[in-house]
Design a protein around this motif. Structure first.
Motif: not given
Ligand SMILES: Nc1nc2c(ncn2[C@@H]2O[C@H](COP(=O)(O)OP(=O)(O)OP(=O)(O)O)[C@@H](O)[C@H]2O)c(=O)[nH]1
Ligand SMILES: [Mg+2]
Length: 495
Positions: A3, A288, A457, A460
């Motif tokens: 990630r 993120r 994402l 994930l």
């Protein structure tokens, strides 16, 4: 790890795209003095704001796993501290400050994104510093500790414009934590101004996380509910939001353990989740947020530059049409004038006939003189009228059918006006066309892949970056709470 690498490679891709496609245009037309990517190429940042003594530094120390920032009951810290990872440091060493740099260095080193803060002057520079710490918590992000917000101090007392500084930092940050404490739940004057004016205009709502900290200091559950209600009411009044923003309820177990208010009944904490871990996860998720912010950054600037180029291109095309139309008109008028001159010459007997070379020569000279006159007087005059008209009604250059287009056009309208005024339309149509095509491509497609990746994402799992252990001292306060909880008999005491 997957990630993390994925996020990092997407980030690098976006920065490269900005560097290649947007920055040259932005710098050429004065949209930005510094390369656009300079504010986004550094690591993700989390800005920690709040009332004085709301527990900002305590929270940071807890995240880092060491006492890095000074803490204290009175307003303690009057500096902005960037706390970042030391890539050269040894992780096996005890967690500590491995390097400190002053504001002057930080504001002038192009490796850092703080050049834009230079404008706040020397007093600010003296209150700005960098600490490198070998804490694993900082591997993918940097924290910014700030001076507490106060009631009495004025901008002049601080020696720099505090609101402007936090506005600029909020713009750079990927996540902004705003901490309150039960003693002054949203009532401090500087917090009011920041939330009403600075933060709301300089960052997006979803980047701000409200935290009611030090809840262990509430005397009882009803006291906590009262404080929570007051804070909600104040926040909705200040931010103008109808919905109540989500507020995390947290406390430092270690500070609570050391607190002297042990006579109060803190049994209510037993039924409440200390949302410290949730807060920690949000902070660790800053990379993120950074990706999301990068996508928004690219979309916003690409759209603005797109509109700017569209406007000057539209002006240049209209000018070309004007030149062709008036040029053709000039040629026709000149031909008529030349022919008329020949006619006059022949009928007056000065010239032998229409096919007399002298007549052709005289006609041509008359036509040329007429063309020169046309170009230097009427055409020049009409051109200046054309130029003035478009400058006066510059919005005609671009269609503004949606609010988004209107907003982004507003951001570059003045720049387009100045550029057209300065150049009088003397710039290469071909170059601008090429730039417009490139920027338009970025605007339409640049972030499509990233947005798709962001969706992936969110599916994930966010794992090894967020260790689930409770901070030091948690056990003690948990025990203390349990011992005070009704019906719980574990005989452990806080003191
Ligand atoms: N009981 C209790 N005390 C806390 C908590 N968090 C911080 N404190 C105490 O509150 C005081 C202020 O904490 P700091 O971390 O210095 O607060 P700050 O927001 O950094 O303060 P300034 O830098 O002055 O704005 C210290 O004495 C801490 O020990 C908490 O959750 N519970
Ligand atoms: Mg502090």
């Amino acid at each position: 790890m997957y990630r993390e690498n994925y996020i990092n490679s997407l980030r690098a891709e976006m920065v490269a795209m900005v560097e290649k496609n947007l920055t040259p245009v932005a710098k050429q037309y004065g949209y930005s003095e510094v390369p656009l990517e300079s504010t986004i190429k550094w690591r993700p940042m989390v800005l920690i704001l709040g009332n004085y003594s709301s527990g900002k530094s305590t929270l940071i120390n807890e995240f880092l796993g060491a006492d890095i920032q000074a803490i204290g009951q009175a307003p303690t810290d009057d500096s902005f501290t960037i706390i970042t990872y030391d890539d050269a440091a040894d992780d096996d060493q005890e967690i500590q400050v491995t390097q400190e740099r002053d504001g002057k260095f930080l504001l002038n080193d192009p490796d850092y994104p703080f050049e834009i803060l230079k404008k706040h002057g020397q007093r600010f520079s003296a209150h700005f510093r960098l600490k490198k710490v070998n804490s694993p918590f900082l591997k993918n992000l940097a924290l910014i500790d700030t001076p507490g917000m106060l009631d009495s101090i004025t901008e002049r007392d601080r020696g720099y414009d505090y609101q402007e500084v936090i506005g600029d930092l909020a713009q750079l940050a990927d996540l902004v934590l705003v901490l309150f404490d039960p003693h002054k739940a949203g009532t401090v004057r500087e917090s009011h101004t920041s939330l009403r004016e600075t933060i709301t205009t300089r960052t997006f709502e979803d980047r701000v996380l409200f935290v009611l900290n030090r809840i262990d200091e509430c005397a009882s559950l009803s006291d906590l509910l009262q404080v929570y209600g007051t804070l909600c009411w104040n926040l909705s009044q200040i931010t103008g939001r109808k919905d109540i923003p989500s507020i995390l309820l947290t406390y430092s177990s270690r500070a609570a353990k050391n607190s002297t208010n042990h006579d109060e009944d803190r049994g209510f904490l037993y039924n409440l989740e200390n949302q410290r871990q949730k807060l920690k996860n949000s902070v660790l998720d800053a990379p993120r947020y950074r990706l999301d912010n990068l996508a928004t950054f690219v979309e916003t600037h690409a759209e603005r530059l797109d509109h700017f180029l569209e406007a000057i291109l539209s002006y240049r095309k209209r000018l070309r049409r004007f030149n062709i139309r008036f040029g053709v008109m000039g040629v026709v008028i000149s031909l008529i004038a030349g022919t008329a001159a020949v006619f006059t010459g022949v009928s007056a007997g000065f010239l032998g006939g229409f096919y007399d070379p002298l007549a052709i020569g005289a006609g041509s000279v008359a036509a040329c003189l007429c063309m020169v006159f046309w170009m230097f007087l009427p055409m020049k005059y009409f051109k200046s009228v054309f130029h003035r008209n478009y400058l006066k009604n510059i919005d005609r250059l671009i269609s503004i059918e949606t609010q988004t287009r209107k907003d982004s056009w507003q951001a570059v309208r003045e720049l387009a006006y100045k550029y057209i005024k300065k150049t009088n339309g003397r710039f290469s149509l071909r170059n601008v066309k090429q730039q417009y095509t490139d920027v338009h491509q970025v605007f339409i497609e640049g972030t499509r892949e990233i947005r798709k990746a962001l969706n992936e994402l969110s599916n994930l799992k966010f794992n090894e970056t967020a260790p689930a252990e409770e901070p030091a001292g948690a056990e003690v306060i948990e025990n203390s709470v349990q011992s005070q909880a009704p019906g719980h008999s574990t005989p452990t005491s806080v003191s």
